[in-house]
Write a protein that holds these residues in place. Structure first.
Motif, PDB file in Angstrom:
ATOM      1  N   GLN A  21      41.349  -4.419  -9.148  1.00 36.37           N
ATOM      2  CA  GLN A  21      42.791  -4.131  -9.844  1.00 36.37           C
ATOM      3  C   GLN A  21      42.702  -4.134 -11.330  1.00 36.37           C
ATOM      4  OE1 GLN A  21      44.674  -6.759 -11.553  1.00 36.37           O
ATOM      5  NE2 GLN A  21      42.666  -7.746 -11.263  1.00 36.37           N
ATOM      6  N   MET A  22      41.359  -4.565 -11.870  1.00 36.54           N
ATOM      7  CA  MET A  22      41.453  -4.647 -13.404  1.00 36.54           C
ATOM      8  C   MET A  22      41.292  -3.359 -14.059  1.00 36.54           C
ATOM      9  SD  MET A  22      37.792  -7.072 -13.860  1.00 36.54           S
ATOM     10  CE  MET A  22      37.922  -8.729 -13.308  1.00 36.54           C
ATOM     11  N   SER A  23      42.026  -3.315 -15.032  1.00 31.26           N
ATOM     12  CA  SER A  23      42.379  -2.084 -16.029  1.00 31.26           C
ATOM     13  C   SER A  23      41.043  -1.802 -16.760  1.00 31.26           C
ATOM     14  CB  SER A  23      43.345  -2.229 -17.122  1.00 31.26           C
ATOM     15  OG  SER A  23      43.317  -3.374 -17.682  1.00 31.26           O
ATOM     16  N   ARG A  24      40.510  -2.833 -17.079  1.00 30.43           N
ATOM     17  CA  ARG A  24      39.027  -2.564 -17.626  1.00 30.43           C
ATOM     18  C   ARG A  24      37.970  -3.195 -16.969  1.00 30.43           C
ATOM     19  NH1 ARG A  24      36.552  -5.830 -22.220  1.00 30.43           N
ATOM     20  NH2 ARG A  24      34.514  -4.672 -22.535  1.00 30.43           N
ATOM     21  N   LYS A  25      37.227  -2.379 -16.195  1.00 33.37           N
ATOM     22  CA  LYS A  25      36.190  -3.242 -15.277  1.00 33.37           C
ATOM     23  C   LYS A  25      35.034  -3.494 -16.068  1.00 33.37           C
ATOM     24  CE  LYS A  25      38.522  -0.840 -11.091  1.00 33.37           C
ATOM     25  NZ  LYS A  25      39.651  -0.780 -11.865  1.00 33.37           N
ATOM     26  N   PRO A  26      34.012  -4.369 -15.336  1.00 34.03           N
ATOM     27  CA  PRO A  26      32.864  -4.634 -16.090  1.00 34.03           C
ATOM     28  C   PRO A  26      31.627  -3.534 -15.955  1.00 34.03           C
ATOM     29  CG  PRO A  26      33.027  -5.523 -13.861  1.00 34.03           C
ATOM     30  CD  PRO A  26      34.594  -5.088 -14.110  1.00 34.03           C
ATOM     31  N   GLU A  27      31.088  -3.264 -16.912  1.00 34.12           N
ATOM     32  CA  GLU A  27      29.937  -2.314 -16.950  1.00 34.12           C
ATOM     33  C   GLU A  27      28.837  -2.619 -16.038  1.00 34.12           C
ATOM     34  OE1 GLU A  27      31.893  -1.308 -20.677  1.00 34.12           O
ATOM     35  OE2 GLU A  27      31.274  -3.404 -19.934  1.00 34.12           O
ATOM     36  N   VAL A  28      28.529  -3.956 -15.745  1.00 39.64           N
ATOM     37  CA  VAL A  28      27.520  -4.263 -14.836  1.00 39.64           C
ATOM     38  C   VAL A  28      28.194  -5.542 -13.955  1.00 39.64           C
ATOM     39  CG1 VAL A  28      25.285  -4.931 -14.250  1.00 39.64           C
ATOM     40  CG2 VAL A  28      25.801  -3.472 -16.239  1.00 39.64           C
ATOM     41  N   VAL A  29      27.969  -5.414 -12.488  1.00 40.02           N
ATOM     42  CA  VAL A  29      28.231  -6.722 -12.015  1.00 40.02           C
ATOM     43  C   VAL A  29      26.808  -7.485 -11.595  1.00 40.02           C
ATOM     44  CG1 VAL A  29      29.069  -7.691  -9.649  1.00 40.02           C
ATOM     45  CG2 VAL A  29      30.409  -5.875 -10.936  1.00 40.02           C
ATOM     46  N   HIS A  30      26.481  -8.677 -11.941  1.00 43.69           N
ATOM     47  CA  HIS A  30      25.365  -9.186 -11.857  1.00 43.69           C
ATOM     48  C   HIS A  30      25.512 -10.116 -10.664  1.00 43.69           C
ATOM     49  CE1 HIS A  30      21.592 -10.802 -13.968  1.00 43.69           C
ATOM     50  NE2 HIS A  30      21.492 -10.957 -12.611  1.00 43.69           N
ATOM     51  N   CYS A  31      24.677 -10.049  -9.737  1.00 41.65           N
ATOM     52  CA  CYS A  31      24.722 -10.914  -8.412  1.00 41.65           C
ATOM     53  C   CYS A  31      23.560 -11.951  -8.310  1.00 41.65           C
ATOM     54  CB  CYS A  31      24.952 -10.300  -7.074  1.00 41.65           C
ATOM     55  SG  CYS A  31      26.165  -8.897  -7.031  1.00 41.65           S
ATOM     56  N   HIS A  32      23.828 -13.201  -7.886  1.00 39.01           N
ATOM     57  CA  HIS A  32      22.567 -13.934  -7.859  1.00 39.01           C
ATOM     58  C   HIS A  32      22.333 -14.524  -6.395  1.00 39.01           C
ATOM     59  CE1 HIS A  32      22.168 -14.324 -12.376  1.00 39.01           C
ATOM     60  NE2 HIS A  32      23.406 -14.228 -12.365  1.00 39.01           N
ATOM     61  N   ASP A  33      21.154 -14.402  -5.780  1.00 41.07           N
ATOM     62  CA  ASP A  33      21.053 -14.809  -4.371  1.00 41.07           C
ATOM     63  C   ASP A  33      21.697 -14.289  -3.280  1.00 41.07           C
ATOM     64  OD1 ASP A  33      18.231 -15.947  -4.879  1.00 41.07           O
ATOM     65  OD2 ASP A  33      19.166 -18.010  -5.213  1.00 41.07           O
ATOM     66  N   HIS A  34      21.477 -14.726  -2.062  1.00 37.04           N
ATOM     67  CA  HIS A  34      22.013 -13.997  -0.939  1.00 37.04           C
ATOM     68  C   HIS A  34      23.470 -14.360  -0.741  1.00 37.04           C
ATOM     69  CE1 HIS A  34      22.783 -17.481   1.939  1.00 37.04           C
ATOM     70  NE2 HIS A  34      21.922 -17.887   1.536  1.00 37.04           N
ATOM     71  N   HIS A  35      23.912 -15.263  -1.415  1.00 37.13           N
ATOM     72  CA  HIS A  35      25.339 -15.787  -1.376  1.00 37.13           C
ATOM     73  C   HIS A  35      26.321 -14.547  -1.873  1.00 37.13           C
ATOM     74  CE1 HIS A  35      22.678 -19.232  -2.559  1.00 37.13           C
ATOM     75  NE2 HIS A  35      23.163 -19.729  -1.230  1.00 37.13           N
ATOM     76  N   THR A  36      25.717 -13.596  -2.873  1.00 37.35           N
ATOM     77  CA  THR A  36      26.721 -12.681  -3.149  1.00 37.35           C
ATOM     78  C   THR A  36      25.909 -11.309  -3.098  1.00 37.35           C
ATOM     79  OG1 THR A  36      25.407 -13.029  -5.496  1.00 37.35           O
ATOM     80  CG2 THR A  36      27.429 -14.386  -5.207  1.00 37.35           C
ATOM     81  N   ALA A  37      24.932 -11.321  -2.195  1.00 36.92           N
ATOM     82  CA  ALA A  37      24.077 -10.028  -2.079  1.00 36.92           C
ATOM     83  C   ALA A  37      24.660  -9.026  -1.292  1.00 36.92           C
ATOM     84  CB  ALA A  37      22.825 -10.423  -1.580  1.00 36.92           C
ATOM     85  N   LEU A  38      25.973  -9.217  -0.758  1.00 37.19           N
ATOM     86  CA  LEU A  38      26.476  -8.102   0.177  1.00 37.19           C
ATOM     87  C   LEU A  38      27.409  -7.558  -0.713  1.00 37.19           C
ATOM     88  CD1 LEU A  38      27.476 -10.056   3.509  1.00 37.19           C
ATOM     89  CD2 LEU A  38      25.837  -8.162   3.105  1.00 37.19           C
ATOM     90  N   VAL A  39      27.887  -8.046  -2.059  1.00 34.38           N
ATOM     91  CA  VAL A  39      28.696  -7.304  -2.939  1.00 34.38           C
ATOM     92  C   VAL A  39      28.123  -5.953  -3.155  1.00 34.38           C
ATOM     93  CG1 VAL A  39      29.141  -7.229  -5.491  1.00 34.38           C
ATOM     94  CG2 VAL A  39      29.529  -9.366  -4.341  1.00 34.38           C
ATOM     95  N   PRO A  40      27.097  -5.726  -3.562  1.00 31.49           N
ATOM     96  CA  PRO A  40      26.345  -4.230  -3.969  1.00 31.49           C
ATOM     97  C   PRO A  40      26.588  -3.368  -2.633  1.00 31.49           C
ATOM     98  CG  PRO A  40      24.813  -5.805  -4.528  1.00 31.49           C
ATOM     99  CD  PRO A  40      25.663  -6.744  -3.916  1.00 31.49           C
TER     100      PRO A  40
END
Length: 478
Positions: free
Chosen positions: A129-148
């Motif tokens: 819902q951000m009007s200005r979204k990030p240029e890159v989403v940087h994930c760290h280890d398996h706890h966030t690896a389902l984001v991509p």
């Protein structure tokens, strides 16, 4: 350039290992180089969180399988870490003091998947819902690896499909592996793509992230190579994704780790007053542990687990403690209960030469770095390693096995421009030879003093590594 880091840990908010140190430092150095970097992590019920003020910037309700959960995104009001910290508050899942395990029993939380998938969904709903979204989403280890995976495959996040993702593997031993039934908790996606979640017949979070992220990084070039032939079943996948992979060595936060200003050590010192500072801090350390400061003092700091080679330490230390040579050994860490018992017995048997603090104690760790002569790291696996860099920052000579990031950051004294003690084989004989070299070096006072000054002049700050990450972000966003 707007970058959001997603992580389960961030120093000093919540720390279990080196992941926290990286996530707590890299964004700060990115901000100093005019990158708009922030961190999003779960909101735990711990002491640091209770002492800081937060304001809610977003509230939502999201699906988790057959039910829904409420969440809030809260920003730390004063940005005390040097970058914006956003915490994801999910009642019932993260309002506990432990990050991964029950603090009292040490038992892993049984709802690990529910905890971390809800965290990832909440973050993506917020970004969505951000009007200005990030240029890159940087994930760290398996706890966030389902984001991509969710950003590219879930219908709910189609608006995020074009945003590049980077996934940093801090430790490939932990992959987030579950039964395939858990995939029903993910927001709806085309069933024909469920193979992206699979590795060896199970849902593997890390594997899914490696397949679907735009860029893979690891925390040292050597560890990147090692994952291609030793990554607990993911070797073929790392080899397949080699073209989008890059090893970038970690740095250390030289503002936190500075013997000239460190509030956790007994006496401050710098590169001009190394000898006096080391002597005073060694005296304080040895007094605390009941040791004689005239002898070489060799310490180990870390988790007492297989990958750190901690199981070698009792036999290694006894080899010298039972010999005519006089040498001190100190251990700080927690882990394997059998090792706890062995170290406790050794503390009673070798009074005045060996002692162990079997707990997690950040202030004591700083004092050990400042007061020790040598730091030993006999790791079986060491993706990057930070302890050897902290040690050298404090004029303490590293004794390391040549693996992963240890290989990339410590050059043996026998090599041109060398400054550390290394060994290759994971064996008692190889480690014993390395320790003997350290004892012999200690007896050469002038050589030891010159080496201390040399290693304190080495630059292991995040500055160079941050520039490499900025180049990576620009490459992804162009």
């Amino acid at each position: 350039m707007k970058i959001i880091h997603l992580s389960a840990e961030c120093y000093p908010v919540a720390k279990v290992g080196g992941l926290a140190d990286v996530v707590g430092a890299l964004p700060k150095y990115l901000v100093q180089q005019e990158v708009e970097a922030s961190v999003a992590m779960p909101k735990y019920d711990n002491e640091w969180v209770s002492k800081h003020e937060f304001e809610t910037v977003f509230e939502g309700r999201a699906p988790l399988g057959d039910w829904e959960f409420d969440f809030r995104i809260q920003r730390e009001v004063d940005d005390t870490l040097g970058f914006p910290l956003f915490m994801v508050d999910i009642p019932g899942l993260f309002d506990r003091p432990g990050v991964y395990v029950e603090q009292e029993s040490g038992a892993p939380y049984g709802d690990e998947f529910e905890r971390f998938i809800s965290f990832q969904i909440a973050v993506l709903d917020w970004i969505n819902q951000m009007s200005r979204k990030p240029e890159v989403v940087h994930c760290h280890d398996h706890h966030t690896a389902l984001v991509p995976f969710m950003m590219t495959q879930s219908y709910r996040y189609q608006a995020l499909k074009h945003i590049p993702t980077a996934l940093t593997v801090h430790n490939g031993e932990y992959q987030g592996v579950y039964d395939h039934g858990r995939q029903n908790m993910l927001p709806y996606f085309d069933p024909q793509t469920e193979g992206l979640l699979d590795w060896d017949g199970r849902l593997n979070s890390l594997a899914a992230g490696l397949k679907t992220c735009w860029k893979i990084t690891t925390v040292s070039p050597s560890y990147m190579e090692e994952l291609g032939y030793d990554s607990h079943g993911l070797e073929g996948l790392f080899q397949h994704e080699k073209q989008k992979s890059q090893g970038i060595i970690n740095g250390i936060d030289t503002e936190v780790w500075d013997p000239a200003t460190d509030p956790m050590i007994a006496h401050h010192y710098d590169r001009q007053k190394t000898a006096d500072g080391k002597r005073k801090n060694k005296q304080a350390l040895c007094e605390q542990f009941g040791l004689d400061p005239q002898y070489p003092t060799i310490s180990f700091i870390g988790r007492l687990v297989h990958e750190k080679g901690a199981d070698m330490l009792p036999d290694l230390f006894r080899t010298f403690l039972e010999s005519p040579q006089s040498v001190n050994f100190i251990v700080l860490g927690t882990g394997d209960r059998n090792l706890h018992r062995q170290f406790e017995a050794m503390s009673s048997r070798f009074v005045g030469y060996f002692d162990a603090a079997l707990d997690y104690n950040e202030p004591l760790a700083h004092q050990i770095y400042a007061g020790s002569d040598f730091m030993i790291m006999p790791s079986r696996v060491e993706p990057c390693g930070l302890n050897q860099m902290y040690s050298m920052r404090y004029g303490t000579v590293p004794i390391v096995r040549k693996t992963g990031g240890l290989k990339d950051t410590v050059v043996d004294l026998g090599d041109p421009d060398g400054y550390g003690i290394t060994f290759y084989d994971f064996s008692l004989d190889a480690a014993r030879h390395a320790v003997q070299r350290a004892i012999d070096l200690f007896r050469q006072g002038r050589k030891m003093a010159a080496l201390r000054k040399k290693i304190m002049h080495l630059d292991f700050s995040w500055n160079a590594s941050a520039k490499k990450y900025i180049a990576l972000y620009k490459e992804l966003s162009n």
